[in-house]
Design an enzyme around this catalytic site. Structure first.
Site, PDB file in Angstrom:
ATOM      1  N   ASN A  57       0.858  -1.188   0.000  1.00 39.89           N
ATOM      2  CA  ASN A  57       0.000   0.000   0.000  1.00 39.89           C
ATOM      3  C   ASN A  57       0.895   1.239   0.000  1.00 39.89           C
ATOM      4  OD1 ASN A  57      -1.869   2.000   0.433  1.00 39.89           O
ATOM      5  ND2 ASN A  57      -2.335   1.410   2.557  1.00 39.89           N
TER       6      ASN A  57
ATOM      7  N   LYS B 202       0.126   4.283  -0.406  1.00 41.65           N
ATOM      8  CA  LYS B 202      -0.523   5.509   0.093  1.00 41.65           C
ATOM      9  C   LYS B 202      -0.253   6.658  -0.892  1.00 41.65           C
ATOM     10  CE  LYS B 202      -0.334   3.549   4.655  1.00 41.65           C
ATOM     11  NZ  LYS B 202      -0.322   3.707   6.092  1.00 41.65           N
TER      12      LYS B 202
ATOM     13  N   HIS C 294      -9.732   1.291   4.934  1.00 41.77           N
ATOM     14  CA  HIS C 294      -8.450   1.554   5.607  1.00 41.77           C
ATOM     15  C   HIS C 294      -8.679   2.569   6.716  1.00 41.77           C
ATOM     16  CE1 HIS C 294      -4.380   2.866   6.374  1.00 41.77           C
ATOM     17  NE2 HIS C 294      -3.978   1.741   5.818  1.00 41.77           N
TER      18      HIS C 294
ATOM     19  N   GLU D 159      -7.102   5.036   7.679  1.00 42.99           N
ATOM     20  CA  GLU D 159      -6.896   6.447   7.294  1.00 42.99           C
ATOM     21  C   GLU D 159      -8.139   6.998   6.600  1.00 42.99           C
ATOM     22  OE1 GLU D 159      -3.147   5.833   5.276  1.00 42.99           O
ATOM     23  OE2 GLU D 159      -2.239   5.418   7.229  1.00 42.99           O
TER      24      GLU D 159
ATOM     25  N   GLU E 207      -5.700  -4.605  10.845  1.00 45.36           N
ATOM     26  CA  GLU E 207      -4.712  -3.539  10.990  1.00 45.36           C
ATOM     27  C   GLU E 207      -5.021  -2.725  12.243  1.00 45.36           C
ATOM     28  OE1 GLU E 207      -2.644  -2.554   7.140  1.00 45.36           O
ATOM     29  OE2 GLU E 207      -4.408  -1.291   7.191  1.00 45.36           O
TER      30      GLU E 207
ATOM     31  N   GLY F   1       2.013   2.651  10.939  1.00 44.25           N
ATOM     32  CA  GLY F   1       2.965   3.754  10.789  1.00 44.25           C
ATOM     33  C   GLY F   1       3.639   4.172  12.085  1.00 44.25           C
TER      34      GLY F   1
ATOM     35  N   SER G 160       3.119  -1.653  10.638  1.00 41.46           N
ATOM     36  CA  SER G 160       4.555  -1.653  10.930  1.00 41.46           C
ATOM     37  C   SER G 160       5.259  -2.973  10.614  1.00 41.46           C
ATOM     38  CB  SER G 160       4.809  -1.231  12.388  1.00 41.46           C
ATOM     39  OG  SER G 160       4.359   0.094  12.600  1.00 41.46           O
TER      40      SER G 160
END
Ligand code: PGA
Length: 242
Positions: A10, A12, A97, A99, A166, A172, A206
């Site tokens: 991914n 991003k 996701h 985000e 996730e 991250g 991560s």
């Protein structure tokens, strides 16, 4: 749960078109003459989809969209439909996701609509879920996952589906879940998704070339959804065991 191992990169909002071409070239070199390659998927920004494609006559990786519109078509400035990304060569689409949920306020009804559009276009959804740090400290992981799985309620149970666990606290942050955290989530998700067939479970958050082997073996997951570490084709290839 079924199928070969699956690794999704991914990207991003990173990597330009020339960078995507260089990435594809390097990944191709890393795959080289390997005979046992896992399933590989690149999720570049829309603008780099064509550049991230495998030009080999027998493509060794496929493409995913990072997002699709909840609408099939229409006057929705700035949106890109599932049909459009299918036409651009995608086989998968990431939906839900954290985000998107957090920064773009995508709620369960919106995500359910996106999954329906993804299916109508013949794509396979990569549905992401996971708890926040607060929910984890309060011991509410199972309840949160159960609520997030409800979003799949109208999705046909016999269709192929990828679910990516996730945990938000691991994305991250450099603080990956332990393999036993991921194994626990896998057990919960297997129970919640028991009525479905053709589901594969991924872990994301991560993942790096240093922790991937232990995480994969210890968690029993079918593969990973990788953010930061996937921006380097060598990192991605190493995580994928190439
Ligand atoms: P990360 O991101 O690997 O950079 O933690 C994972 C993701 O957001 O899918």
């Amino acid at each position: 749960m079924s199928g070969p191992r699956l690794f999704v990169a991914n990207w991003k909002m990173y990597l330009t078109r020339p960078a995507a071409r260089a990435y594809a070239k390097r990944l191709s070199e890393r795959i080289g003459a390997s005979r046992r390659i896992p399933e590989l998927v690149l999720a570049p920004p829309f603008t780099a989809l064509q550049d991230a494609r495998d030009s080999d006559p027998a493509p060794r990786w496929s493409l995913a969209a990072q997002n699709v519109s909840a609408f099939p078509e229409g006057a929705y400035t700035g949106e890109v439909s599932a049909g459009m990304v299918a036409e651009a060569g995608c086989r998968y689409a990431i939906v839900g996701h954290s985000e998107r949920r957090r920064l773009f306020a995508e709620s369960s009804p919106v995500l359910a609509a996106k999954i329906a559009r993804v299916r109508e276009s013949g794509l396979v959804p990569i549905y992401c879920l996971g708890e926040t740090e607060e929910e984890r400290s309060a011991g509410r992981e199972e309840e949160v996952l159960s609520r997030q799985v409800e979003t799949l309620g109208a999705d046909p149970a016999g269709e192929r589906l990828i679910v990516a666990y996730e945990p938000i606290w691991a994305i991250g942050t450099g603080k990956a879940a332990t393999s036993s955290d991921a194994a626990k989530a896998r057990t919960v998700l297997e129970k919640l998704l028991a009525g479905r067939t053709g589901t594969r479970l991924l872990y994301g958050g991560s993942v790096s070339p240093t922790n991937s082997e232990e995480l994969l073996e210890g968690s029993g997951m079918d593969g990973f959804l990788i953010g930061g570490a996937s921006l380097d084709p060598d990192g991605f290839a190493t995580i994928a065991g190439l």
